[in-house]
Design a protein around this motif. Sequence first.
Motif, short mmCIF file in Angstrom:
data_model
loop_
_atom_site.label_atom_id
_atom_site.label_comp_id
_atom_site.label_asym_id
_atom_site.label_seq_id
_atom_site.Cartn_x
_atom_site.Cartn_y
_atom_site.Cartn_z
N PRO A 79 -18.68 -15.06 36.38
CA PRO A 79 -17.73 -14.72 35.32
C PRO A 79 -17.29 -13.25 35.40
O PRO A 79 -17.97 -12.41 35.99
CB PRO A 79 -18.50 -14.98 34.04
CG PRO A 79 -19.88 -15.31 34.41
CD PRO A 79 -19.97 -15.41 35.89
N LYS B 175 -20.05 -12.50 27.22
CA LYS B 175 -21.21 -13.17 27.82
C LYS B 175 -21.78 -14.23 26.88
O LYS B 175 -22.21 -15.29 27.30
CB LYS B 175 -22.30 -12.15 28.15
CG LYS B 175 -22.06 -11.43 29.44
CD LYS B 175 -23.25 -10.55 29.76
CE LYS B 175 -23.07 -9.86 31.09
NZ LYS B 175 -24.22 -9.03 31.44
N TYR C 98 -19.65 -17.19 27.31
CA TYR C 98 -19.99 -17.91 28.54
C TYR C 98 -21.23 -18.77 28.33
O TYR C 98 -21.24 -19.95 28.66
CB TYR C 98 -20.27 -16.94 29.69
CG TYR C 98 -19.11 -16.11 30.19
CD1 TYR C 98 -17.81 -16.57 30.19
CD2 TYR C 98 -19.35 -14.83 30.69
CE1 TYR C 98 -16.77 -15.80 30.67
CE2 TYR C 98 -18.31 -14.05 31.17
CZ TYR C 98 -17.02 -14.54 31.16
OH TYR C 98 -16.00 -13.76 31.63
N SER C 99 -22.28 -18.16 27.79
CA SER C 99 -23.55 -18.88 27.65
C SER C 99 -23.46 -20.01 26.63
O SER C 99 -24.14 -21.03 26.77
CB SER C 99 -24.68 -17.93 27.29
OG SER C 99 -24.48 -17.35 26.03
N LEU D 12 -16.23 -20.15 26.60
CA LEU D 12 -15.27 -19.53 27.50
C LEU D 12 -15.49 -19.93 28.95
O LEU D 12 -16.62 -20.16 29.37
CB LEU D 12 -15.40 -18.00 27.41
CG LEU D 12 -15.20 -17.36 26.05
CD1 LEU D 12 -15.50 -15.87 26.15
CD2 LEU D 12 -13.81 -17.61 25.53
N SER D 13 -14.40 -19.95 29.71
CA SER D 13 -14.50 -20.12 31.15
C SER D 13 -14.66 -18.74 31.78
O SER D 13 -14.70 -17.73 31.08
CB SER D 13 -13.22 -20.77 31.69
OG SER D 13 -12.16 -19.83 31.71
N LYS D 14 -14.73 -18.68 33.10
CA LYS D 14 -14.90 -17.39 33.76
C LYS D 14 -13.64 -16.53 33.70
O LYS D 14 -13.69 -15.35 33.98
CB LYS D 14 -15.38 -17.55 35.20
CG LYS D 14 -14.33 -18.04 36.15
CD LYS D 14 -14.85 -18.00 37.57
CE LYS D 14 -13.70 -18.12 38.53
NZ LYS D 14 -13.99 -17.57 39.81
#
Length: 104
Positions: A17, A37, A40-41, A45-47
């Motif tokens: 990411p 972050k 993401y976790s 969200l995508s990268k």
Amino acid sequence: MKKLTAFVVLFLMSCHPKTFVLEEKNDDKFFLNQEVKRGYSDGILSKNPLIIINGEVFKYDENLDTIKIPLKKSRIESVNLLNENGAKTIYGVEKRGAVIINAF
């Protein structure tokens, strides 16, 4: 075997990411990245998330690993994460999610 190893390394690097940093000289530059972050976790969200600053889409080079956001932490009022469905509904983008930044 060397070609396969090189391919795997390049593939893993491309799946990493993005890192989003602010215009700061100290550790505050990573303030936004901590929120991203979390997105993401949590699978929000995508990268390559969409970045919205005060209602405007912030365009960035998706090929870069580190993205500099033209804000200082002291100017940020709030940061909200929008999942893929919300980003698609509001901004018409699929499978990215969005980081909504309100600043003054």
